[in-house]
Scaffold this active site. Structure first.
Site, short mmCIF file in Angstrom:
data_model
loop_
_atom_site.label_atom_id
_atom_site.label_comp_id
_atom_site.label_asym_id
_atom_site.label_seq_id
_atom_site.Cartn_x
_atom_site.Cartn_y
_atom_site.Cartn_z
N CYS A 157 0.95 -1.31 -0.03
CA CYS A 157 -0.03 -0.03 -0.19
C CYS A 157 0.81 1.10 0.10
CB CYS A 157 -1.02 -0.01 1.16
SG CYS A 157 -2.17 1.55 1.26
N CYS A 160 -0.62 4.04 2.08
CA CYS A 160 -0.56 3.94 3.39
C CYS A 160 1.01 4.27 3.81
CB CYS A 160 -0.80 2.83 3.94
SG CYS A 160 -2.14 1.81 3.32
N ASP A 161 1.94 3.73 3.11
CA ASP A 161 3.32 3.74 3.57
C ASP A 161 4.26 4.60 2.75
OD1 ASP A 161 2.55 1.83 5.40
OD2 ASP A 161 3.08 0.22 3.93
#
Ligand code: NAP
Length: 337
Positions: A157, A160-161
């Site tokens: 992701c 997200c990261d």
């Protein structure tokens, strides 16, 4: 009540329709499992049909769409829209039409009796109709180091990261739309993004290929597969194998983002619903599964398109069919003339 003990109507539970005491069963007309574009579109349609659907959204809601930085091809948003923003708007729209949404995970689905039983971590429900929209999750490579470093340099992701890789070097594995979309997103943060692809031609759409080839931060390693993720406490590199020559090389990097396709989330339904050889739920053209009153929509039954707009359309269609099914049941029971 299929031997499950005391049953409750939602109205018995005041403002807590999401928990049941031991032995209690919460009855609903329609339960929608999953909260991606398919589930939420189904909720909007079922809500407008006054079925007061219950959406069991999962503890992490929104599916793959919510993890997508920008969606450019959902009609009505000329400038694109953030995936999470789109999902939040769908949730608000579903609630506006009377859908209840709980952020709980389904642990068991039982279609052996009618109404069908759905257990979550917090409650036991029975429903006269069910729409399954559990989507699909990122496929893993299954190579050494992948699990060990997941969350410590390995990710599926970028939304997200990606932020953690400011001025760092990352690799992306895969050659599809996700790999290129997320590579382009990662160039906001990373100093370089190296795409590892097992062939010498990309699967991704032409527009994404053009953008990726034009991006100076993106490089490609062709005809290569990732054999191992290397590191001590965090990722320090990857071991690659050239599939044509068999040559093994190492490439230093700080992060590894894996986009090698999706696997349908159907473990709960195996042995009850008909699945195809890849585990996707088999439906007919009206999104009926092999069990009457159980419908499936979105990526969980779609190995081909996997687009937000397609998932949303199938969710709407499944909700229309579920409404017809419930109306028929009411008619048979003499509840309506
Ligand atoms: P995908 O289209 O299935 O592509 C998966 C990629 O991973 C392919 O390039 C495949 O290689 C490679 N791959 C698969 N298994 C591998 C393995 N074991 N080792 C190395 N490489 C492997 O999956 P996706 O990119 O996640 O896309 C899923 C769906 O979402 C697609 O329908 C896509 O169009 C859609 N999507 C659309 C957008 C958009 O419209 N902007 C964005 C994201 C996703 P091969 O090419 O050799 O098979």
């Amino acid at each position: 009540m299929a031997g499950l003990g005391l049953s409750l109507n939602l109205s018995d539970l005041g403002d807590k329709p999401n928990k049941s005491e031991p032995g209690q069963v919460v009855e609903r007309d329609l339960i929608i499992i999953g909260s991606g574009p398919a589930g939420l579109s189904a909720a909007i349609y079922a809500g407008r049909s006054e079925r007061k659907p219950l959406v069991i959204a999962g503890q992490t809601f929104g599916g793959q769409a919510a993890l997508t930085a920008g969606i450019e091809n959902y009609p009505g948003f000329q400038e694109g829209i953030g995936g999470l923003n789109l999902i939040e708007q769908m949730i608000d729209q579903a609630k506006k039409f009377g859908a209840d949404i709980i952020y709980d995970d389904v642990t068991e689905f039982d279609s052996s009796g009618y109404p069908y039983t759905v257990k979550t971590l917090d409650a036991v429900f029975q429903a006269r109709a069910i729409i399954i929209t559990t989507g699909a999750s990122p496929r893993k490579l299954g190579v050494p180091g992948e699990s060990k470093f997941f969350g410590r340099g390995v990710s599926t992701c970028a939304t997200c990261d990606g932020y953690f890789y400011k001025d760092r070097e990352v690799v992306v594995v895969g050659g599809g739309d996700s790999a290129l979309d997320e590579s382009i997103y990662l160039t906001r943060f990373a100093s370089s993004v190296t795409v590892i692809h097992r062939r010498d031609a990309l699967r991704a759409s032409a527009i994404l290929q053009e953008r990726a080839f034009a991006n100076e931060k993106i490089h490609f390693v062709w005809n290569s597969v990732l054999e191992e993720v290397l590191g001590d406490r965090v990722v320090s590199g990857v071991k690659l194998r050239d599939v044509k020559t068999g040559e093994m090389t190492e490439l230093a990097c700080d992060g590894v983002f894996i986009y090698v396709g999706l696997v349908p989330s159907t473990q709960l339904f195996a042995g009850q619903l008909e699945l195809d050889k890849d585990g996707y739920i088999i439906t007919d053209r009206k999104y009926h599964t092999n069990i009457p009153g159980v419908f499936a929509a979105g990526d969980v039954q779609d190995p081909h398109f996997r687009q937000v707009v397609v998932a949303a359309g199938s969710g709407a269609a499944a909700a229309i069919e579920a409404d017809h099914f419930l109306a028929e049941k009411d008619y048979e029971a003499g509840k309506v003339e």
